[in-house]
Each structure stands twice: as structure tokens, then as C-alpha cells.
Design a protein around this motif. Structure first.
Motif, PDB file in Angstrom:
ATOM      1  N   GLU A  34      39.573  47.739  44.056  1.00 24.98           N
ATOM      2  CA  GLU A  34      40.432  46.938  43.541  1.00 24.98           C
ATOM      3  C   GLU A  34      40.170  45.546  44.053  1.00 24.98           C
ATOM      4  O   GLU A  34      40.435  44.635  43.399  1.00 24.98           O
ATOM      5  CB  GLU A  34      42.384  47.183  44.270  1.00 24.98           C
ATOM      6  CG  GLU A  34      42.530  48.572  43.363  1.00 24.98           C
ATOM      7  CD  GLU A  34      43.450  49.092  44.022  1.00 24.98           C
ATOM      8  OE1 GLU A  34      44.777  48.935  43.692  1.00 24.98           O
ATOM      9  OE2 GLU A  34      43.575  49.569  45.058  1.00 24.98           O
ATOM     10  N   GLU A  84      39.081  42.188  41.508  1.00 23.07           N
ATOM     11  CA  GLU A  84      39.878  41.021  41.547  1.00 23.07           C
ATOM     12  C   GLU A  84      38.950  39.965  41.653  1.00 23.07           C
ATOM     13  O   GLU A  84      38.991  38.725  41.084  1.00 23.07           O
ATOM     14  CB  GLU A  84      41.221  40.984  42.454  1.00 23.07           C
ATOM     15  CG  GLU A  84      42.167  42.106  42.219  1.00 23.07           C
ATOM     16  CD  GLU A  84      43.290  41.633  41.164  1.00 23.07           C
ATOM     17  OE1 GLU A  84      42.964  40.345  40.471  1.00 23.07           O
ATOM     18  OE2 GLU A  84      44.380  42.188  41.076  1.00 23.07           O
ATOM     19  N   ARG A 100      45.132  38.152  45.904  1.00 19.31           N
ATOM     20  CA  ARG A 100      45.165  39.629  45.722  1.00 19.31           C
ATOM     21  C   ARG A 100      43.931  40.342  46.278  1.00 19.31           C
ATOM     22  O   ARG A 100      44.009  41.303  46.883  1.00 19.31           O
ATOM     23  CB  ARG A 100      45.294  39.810  44.143  1.00 19.31           C
ATOM     24  CG  ARG A 100      46.729  39.707  43.618  1.00 19.31           C
ATOM     25  CD  ARG A 100      46.500  40.064  42.121  1.00 19.31           C
ATOM     26  NE  ARG A 100      47.995  40.038  41.252  1.00 19.31           N
ATOM     27  CZ  ARG A 100      48.356  40.206  40.272  1.00 19.31           C
ATOM     28  NH1 ARG A 100      47.131  40.364  39.536  1.00 19.31           N
ATOM     29  NH2 ARG A 100      49.147  40.178  39.743  1.00 19.31           N
ATOM     30  N   ARG A 118      44.285  35.951  41.592  1.00 20.40           N
ATOM     31  CA  ARG A 118      43.293  36.852  41.684  1.00 20.40           C
ATOM     32  C   ARG A 118      42.484  36.828  43.187  1.00 20.40           C
ATOM     33  O   ARG A 118      42.348  38.077  43.841  1.00 20.40           O
ATOM     34  CB  ARG A 118      42.384  37.178  40.721  1.00 20.40           C
ATOM     35  CG  ARG A 118      43.074  37.435  39.472  1.00 20.40           C
ATOM     36  CD  ARG A 118      42.041  37.797  38.150  1.00 20.40           C
ATOM     37  NE  ARG A 118      42.787  38.107  36.988  1.00 20.40           N
ATOM     38  CZ  ARG A 118      43.054  37.407  35.827  1.00 20.40           C
ATOM     39  NH1 ARG A 118      42.606  36.184  36.211  1.00 20.40           N
ATOM     40  NH2 ARG A 118      43.625  37.609  34.954  1.00 20.40           N
TER      41      ARG A 118
END
Length: 337
Positions: A270, A274, A258, A255
Motif C-alpha cells: 500500500e 501511494e 499516507r 498520498r
């Protein structure tokens, strides 16, 4: 009236049984927590009444509660020249101690285990311990020392024809190259690891490799390919794949990578989702070094969004790096506060 004499207690025998109990429990806990191959395997013939762990979190809690007793047992085993016990306890403890900011203490324990492996003339344990020592030196920013240990581990593994040991040592060298911003070299090393891990049919180990490859691809600006590799890793770490066990710490690492990719793509909502989820899991499992790195990413995201409190993330990162003794990283962060 005469009194029965107090029974004689064989203190040495009791201590030996206690040490065996802790060692066997630690080996089982470590395998469950980290979902990875360890050299120390459970003794299935033991008659000890061992704890039963319901899941990785339960095993991790047991490891945290018994850390000091395990360290004491390892030191006692070293004094008693029970060299295999020293190695088994140290391997079981290393990820917990390294992740929770006790790398300097772990270095001493690993050096003791390496001496025990030498006394046993066991080159497989020597290679394993050198690899773990290399990982620990990476946590304190000692890249040169880490690379030296990985090279030594590779030499031993190749002499023994030990493909597991070779895979770990090559992967360690790749991580050093990655930390040193030599990502093309890192990717080449990771590709040498891939057939070795595939031959071992070890999904978790391959997922770790995919995470590392994804990180270097991100560093190289190859975002689409990086996300593909990270998705492959997450499919294993989230425990949804066949024959897989959830690994929340490594899932959090995916994560955080990401999050980096989403920041680069300016997909800030986003990225924030994450990174905050990764931070929560790192904090829950007291994983100090990745916790510090995700704080740096949150600071960068906050700065891009013109948030007033972005420096607060850097202050937290600095404290975390200081906690694990990575003075180089702490100083780097300090310059931006």
C-alpha cells in the motif's frame, strides 16, 4: 503619388495594455490552479479579452508558458512605480516559481513586491508578501529567515485585525516548527489557526490545515489520528466534496503522508502504491521539493524491502534539492548514498 504616413504607435500604451492583460489572466489562473484565497482579486469590470481556462491543468499550462513574460512585466511595473501590479503578479506567480525550483529568483521578486507594498503603505499587502517570502525561504532550508518573516506578517495582521493574514502567519510558524521537529509546538499553532479558517468558511484552507496536522501527528507516532485527518483533507483535494475543486498537487502530498504511515505499519504494498502515485503527480506538475521528499521515502521503502536500486531514489532526491538550492537537504541525502 503621395503615400499615407505610417500610423503613430504609442508603445508605452501598448505595453501597459499587455501588462494589464497578463496580470488579469495570471490572477485568474492562480486562483484556479491553487484553489485558495489570494489577496489579488479579478477585476470584473475589465474589458480585456482574457483567456478562458477549462480547468486547473489548463491554467497551470498557461502560467508555465507565460512565466518569463510575467516576471518581465513585474520588473517593468516596479520601474514604473506601478506597485499594485508588482504585488498582484508576484502573488500569482509565487506558488509556480516556488514549486518548480526557482525559489532563489522568487526571493528577489518577493523582496521587490514587499518594497512596493511599503511604498503603497499597504500593511495588508506587506503581511501577505512576508508570508509568501517565508514559504519561499522554507523551500531553501532557511528556517530562521522564514520564521522571522512569519513573525513580521503576524505582527502586521494583528495590528490590522486581519484574520486571514493572522491565519496564514500562524500556519507558517507551525510549518517552521514542524520542519524543526517541534511537532507539539506545531500542533498547538495549527489549533490556533483552526477557528480562524473555520470562520472564513474556506474548505480548501481547512483541508491544507488538516494535511499539516496529519503530518505532525505522523511525526509524533499517532498514526490512527493522522490517517483520520489525512482522509478529511483528501475528501476536499480530490474534488468530490460539495463546492470543492480538485487539487492534484495537495492530493499527492496527502498520498505521500499516507505512504509514510503505511511504511511505519509495514504495509509495504500500500505504501508503494501511494508513493508512486504521489511521485507521478509531483513530476507532472514539476513540484520539485515534494518530489524530492517522496523520492527519499521511496528509498527508505526500497531499503526495507532489500531492493537493489533503492539508492537511485536518493540520487534523484539529491539532484532535486540541489536544483532548488536546498543545500542542507542535499547534503543530508548525500550522506546516505
Amino acid at each position: 503619388m503621395s503615400l499615407d504616413p505610417e500610423p503613430t504607435v504609442d508603445r508605452e500604451a501598448l505595453e501597459s495594455v499587455f501588462a494589464d492583460h497578463l496580470t488579469e489572466a495570471a490572477v485568474r489562473a492562480a486562483a484556479l490552479v491553487h484553489g485558495r484565497w489570494n489577496l489579488a482579486l479579478p477585476d470584473e469590470s475589465t474589458h480585456l479579452d482574457l483567456p478562458v481556462f477549462t480547468d486547473a491543468k489548463d491554467a497551470g499550462n498557461w502560467m508555465a508558458a507565460n512565466t518569463e513574460a510575467l516576471i518581465s512585466c513585474a520588473r517593468g511595473a516596479k520601474e514604473s512605480r506601478n506597485h499594485l501590479t508588482v504585488c498582484r503578479i508576484t502573488e500569482s506567480l509565487e506558488a509556480h516559481l516556488r514549486g518548480t525550483g526557482r525559489a532563489p529568483e522568487l526571493v528577489d521578486l518577493l523582496r521587490a513586491a514587499l518594497a512596493s507594498a511599503r511604498d503603497m503603505e499597504d500593511t495588508v499587502w506587506q503581511a501577505r508578501t512576508r508570508y509568501l517570502l517565508g514559504l519561499t525561504l522554507l523551500e531553501t532550508g532557511e528556517l530562521t529567515g522564514a520564521e522571522r518573516e512569519f513573525e513580521a506578517a503576524l505582527t502586521l495582521a494583528e495590528a490590522d485585525g486581519d484574520d486571514r493574514g493572522r491565519a496564514f502567519a500562524l500556519e507558517g510558524r507551525g510549518i517552521v516548527a514542524q520542519r524543526d521537529r517541534r511537532d507539539d509546538e506545531a500542533l498547538a499553532l495549527f489549533e490556533r489557526v483552526r477557528p480562524l479558517k473555520e470562520a472564513l468558511e474556506w474548505p480548501h484552507g481547512i483541508a491544507v490545515l488538516e494535511l499539516l496536522v496529519g503530518r505532525s501527528l505522523l511525526n509524533s507516532g499517532r498514526f490512527e489520528h493522522a490517517m483520520e485527518r489525512l482522509d478529511v483533507a483528501m475528501a476536499v483535494f480530490d474534488g468530490t466534496g460539495e463546492g470543492t475543486v480538485a487539487d492534484e498537487v495537495n492530493a499527492a502530498k496527502v498520498r505521500s503522508e499516507r505512504g509514510r504511515a503505511f511504511i511505519a505499519a509495514r504495509r509495504f504494498a500500500e505504501a508503494r502504491e501511494e508513493l508512486y502515485e504521489a511521485r507521478e503527480d509531483f513530476e507532472k506538475y514539476d513540484q520539485v521539493s515534494p518530489f524530492a521528499r517522496v523520492c527519499e521515502l521511496l528509498a527508505g521503502l526500497g531499503q526495507l524491502n532489500r531492493e537493489d536500486d533503492w539508492r537511485g531514489h536518493l540520487v534523484q532526491a539529491e539532484r532535486l534539492y540541489e536544483r532548488i538550492g536546498d543545500t542542507t537537504a542535499a547534503e543530508r541525502v548525500r550522506r546516505h548514498i
